[in-house]
Design a protein around this motif. Structure first.
Motif, short mmCIF file in Angstrom:
data_model
loop_
_atom_site.label_atom_id
_atom_site.label_comp_id
_atom_site.label_asym_id
_atom_site.label_seq_id
_atom_site.Cartn_x
_atom_site.Cartn_y
_atom_site.Cartn_z
N SER A 23 -41.93 62.87 -103.33
CA SER A 23 -41.33 62.50 -101.68
C SER A 23 -41.00 60.91 -102.09
O SER A 23 -41.37 60.04 -101.60
CB SER A 23 -42.61 62.06 -101.26
N ASN A 24 -39.66 60.87 -103.11
CA ASN A 24 -38.86 59.86 -102.71
C ASN A 24 -38.16 59.59 -101.28
O ASN A 24 -37.61 58.66 -101.01
CB ASN A 24 -37.84 59.73 -104.05
N GLY A 25 -37.87 60.51 -100.21
CA GLY A 25 -37.54 60.26 -99.07
C GLY A 25 -35.72 60.17 -99.78
O GLY A 25 -34.95 60.47 -100.54
N PRO A 26 -35.29 60.67 -98.50
CA PRO A 26 -33.76 60.60 -98.47
C PRO A 26 -32.95 59.89 -99.78
O PRO A 26 -33.05 58.37 -99.07
CB PRO A 26 -33.23 60.70 -97.27
N THR A 27 -31.55 60.19 -99.47
CA THR A 27 -30.65 59.41 -99.54
C THR A 27 -30.59 57.97 -99.20
O THR A 27 -30.42 58.11 -97.72
CB THR A 27 -28.95 59.83 -100.20
N PRO A 28 -30.63 56.67 -99.11
CA PRO A 28 -31.29 55.50 -98.47
C PRO A 28 -29.59 55.49 -97.56
O PRO A 28 -27.94 55.68 -97.69
CB PRO A 28 -31.77 54.68 -99.45
N VAL A 42 -24.24 55.60 -103.47
CA VAL A 42 -24.66 55.97 -102.02
C VAL A 42 -22.99 56.41 -101.82
O VAL A 42 -22.63 57.55 -101.17
CB VAL A 42 -25.10 55.21 -101.18
N ILE A 43 -22.22 55.71 -101.86
CA ILE A 43 -21.10 55.88 -101.13
C ILE A 43 -20.20 57.28 -101.95
O ILE A 43 -19.10 58.00 -101.25
CB ILE A 43 -19.72 54.24 -101.37
N ALA A 44 -20.31 56.89 -103.22
CA ALA A 44 -19.82 57.97 -103.67
C ALA A 44 -20.43 59.64 -103.97
O ALA A 44 -19.97 60.35 -104.28
CB ALA A 44 -19.56 57.71 -105.67
N GLY A 45 -21.27 59.68 -103.19
CA GLY A 45 -22.22 60.86 -103.33
C GLY A 45 -22.68 60.99 -104.35
O GLY A 45 -22.81 62.31 -104.39
N THR A 46 -22.80 60.48 -104.79
CA THR A 46 -24.12 60.94 -106.64
C THR A 46 -25.04 60.53 -106.84
O THR A 46 -25.97 60.02 -107.56
CB THR A 46 -23.01 60.23 -107.89
N TYR A 47 -25.41 59.92 -104.97
CA TYR A 47 -26.65 59.67 -105.30
C TYR A 47 -27.93 60.13 -106.26
O TYR A 47 -28.11 61.46 -105.75
CB TYR A 47 -27.61 58.47 -104.65
N PRO A 48 -29.32 59.65 -106.98
CA PRO A 48 -29.51 60.97 -107.87
C PRO A 48 -30.82 62.01 -107.20
O PRO A 48 -31.19 61.48 -105.77
CB PRO A 48 -30.94 59.98 -108.56
N LYS A 49 -30.85 63.06 -106.92
CA LYS A 49 -31.48 63.67 -105.99
C LYS A 49 -33.07 64.03 -106.50
O LYS A 49 -33.52 63.65 -107.77
CB LYS A 49 -31.58 65.13 -106.39
N GLU A 50 -33.76 63.86 -105.91
CA GLU A 50 -35.54 63.84 -106.00
C GLU A 50 -35.84 64.45 -107.16
O GLU A 50 -36.53 64.06 -108.22
CB GLU A 50 -36.16 63.81 -105.10
N GLU A 51 -35.48 66.06 -106.98
CA GLU A 51 -36.04 66.83 -108.48
C GLU A 51 -35.50 66.62 -109.56
O GLU A 51 -36.09 67.00 -110.71
CB GLU A 51 -35.73 68.35 -107.86
N CYS A 80 -41.42 57.66 -99.57
CA CYS A 80 -40.97 56.02 -100.49
C CYS A 80 -40.90 56.33 -101.64
O CYS A 80 -41.36 56.30 -102.62
CB CYS A 80 -41.84 55.46 -100.58
N ASN A 81 -39.46 55.24 -102.56
CA ASN A 81 -39.63 55.01 -103.41
C ASN A 81 -40.15 54.29 -103.84
O ASN A 81 -40.66 52.74 -104.24
CB ASN A 81 -38.03 54.81 -103.31
N GLN A 82 -40.96 54.85 -105.14
CA GLN A 82 -42.21 54.16 -106.58
C GLN A 82 -41.78 54.75 -107.52
O GLN A 82 -42.65 54.85 -108.59
CB GLN A 82 -43.43 55.19 -105.84
N ILE A 83 -40.77 54.68 -108.11
CA ILE A 83 -40.46 54.65 -109.19
C ILE A 83 -40.52 53.32 -109.81
O ILE A 83 -41.44 53.50 -111.18
CB ILE A 83 -38.60 55.26 -109.28
#
Length: 304
Positions: A23-28, A42-51, A80-83
């Motif tokens: 439940s990391n949430g959407p790309t910030p 985020v700008i490059a569209g390469t932000y990591p996916k939750e899965e 929420c990002n809890q990594i």
């Protein structure tokens, strides 16, 4: 009750908090990012996916299981990002010190309340409000505590400056018998290759007497030289700017002989094996896009 015990970074690990990507949430949005590297992705569209991040963290959990380490996970908070569990608290000796982190990350701390509540009351430390500190900047090393900091007058301008002088003084007062050694780190809100977010982004001890170092992460050359001399040139693996950017210093020790490392860190992993370490390689390149890696996502509670 939890009998906390952390004297250094490399003694045999028995219990640890491993963050969660669930439940990391959407790309910030760019304006909601805390560091330049996340902004880049985020700008490059390469932000990591939750899965993908969940799979990476499960690979680490599997290594802990293999070595019989007890693993605690934070309670999952929706979206929420809890990594990065290292940011929210840290243990030195038998004390758990709650980190004073960015205000909008307060709920991350609450997600480990069930662990906090198992610690003897007088060993739960909450520092005064003016003390800013995150666990990535704090490294117990036997008689020493190494702390990354930034004491420039422009400290408030840097969202990447996480640990201040007030916190360094407070930790020295908590552990008067130890030598607290502070290191000024290079900060940048805009260029990830010139930003040492935490001390563990440019330095980490390994084994009994080895270390990974990145010279440019330190603002004051003599402080870098001190570490180089403390461990000895032959015992230090010096990483490049690109390797620092890819978080090569942010590996994690299960013991003095076993290190968890990212599978793409070819040069580092080869060197570690040459030094006699067992290297447990895991995929962690997606999580690395948020300027954190293995040490950032773990918070050791008990080492032998």
């Amino acid at each position: 009750m939890l009998e906390l015990n952390i004297k250094n970074e490399t003694s045999r690990l028995r219990a640890v908090v491993l963050g969660t990507a669930e439940s990391n949430g959407p790309t910030p949005k760019v304006e909601d990012c805390y560091d330049p590297k996340s902004i880049e992705h985020v700008i490059a569209g390469t932000y990591p996916k939750e899965e993908d991040m969940i799979q990476e963290m499960e690979a680490v959990a599997a290594v802990f299981k293999k070595y019989g380490v007890k693993v605690y996970r934070p309670e999952v908070i929706k979206d929420c990002n809890q990594i990065f569990s290292r940011d929210i608290a840290f243990v030195i000796d038998n004390k758990m010190i709650r980190a004073n982190i960015l205000p909008n990350r307060e709920e991350e701390v609450e997600a480990i309340d069930y662990i906090w509540n198992q610690v003897e009351t007088n060993n739960r430390i909450i520092l005064p409000e003016e003390c800013h500190v995150e666990g990535g900047d704090v490294m117990p090393w036997n008689d020493y505590i190494f702390i990354g900091t930034y004491s420039g007058d422009d400290y408030p301008d840097y969202i990447t400056a996480r640990t201040n002088t007030d916190a360094v003084i407070a930790i020295q007062e908590l552990f008067p018998e130890k030598t607290v050694k502070a290191f000024e780190l290079r900060k940048s809100n805009t260029n990830a290759k010139d930003n040492a977010l935490h001390l563990d982004c440019c330095f980490q001890p390994m084994g009994k007497d080895k270390a990974i170092l990145h010279k440019n992460g330190f603002l004051v050359e003599s402080e870098y030289e001190w570490l180089l001399n403390f461990f000895g040139k032959d015992n230090v693996f010096e990483i490049t700017k690109d390797e620092m950017y890819n978080m090569n210093s942010n590996v994690f020790s299960i013991s003095e002989d076993v290190i968890i490392s990212e599978q793409n860190f070819t040069r580092l992993n080869t060197w570690l094996r040459e030094q006699g370490f067992t290297v447990e390689e895991v995929p962690y390149a997606e999580i690395a896009k948020q300027e954190g890696l293995l040490r950032c996502s773990t918070m050791p509670l008990i080492r032998d």
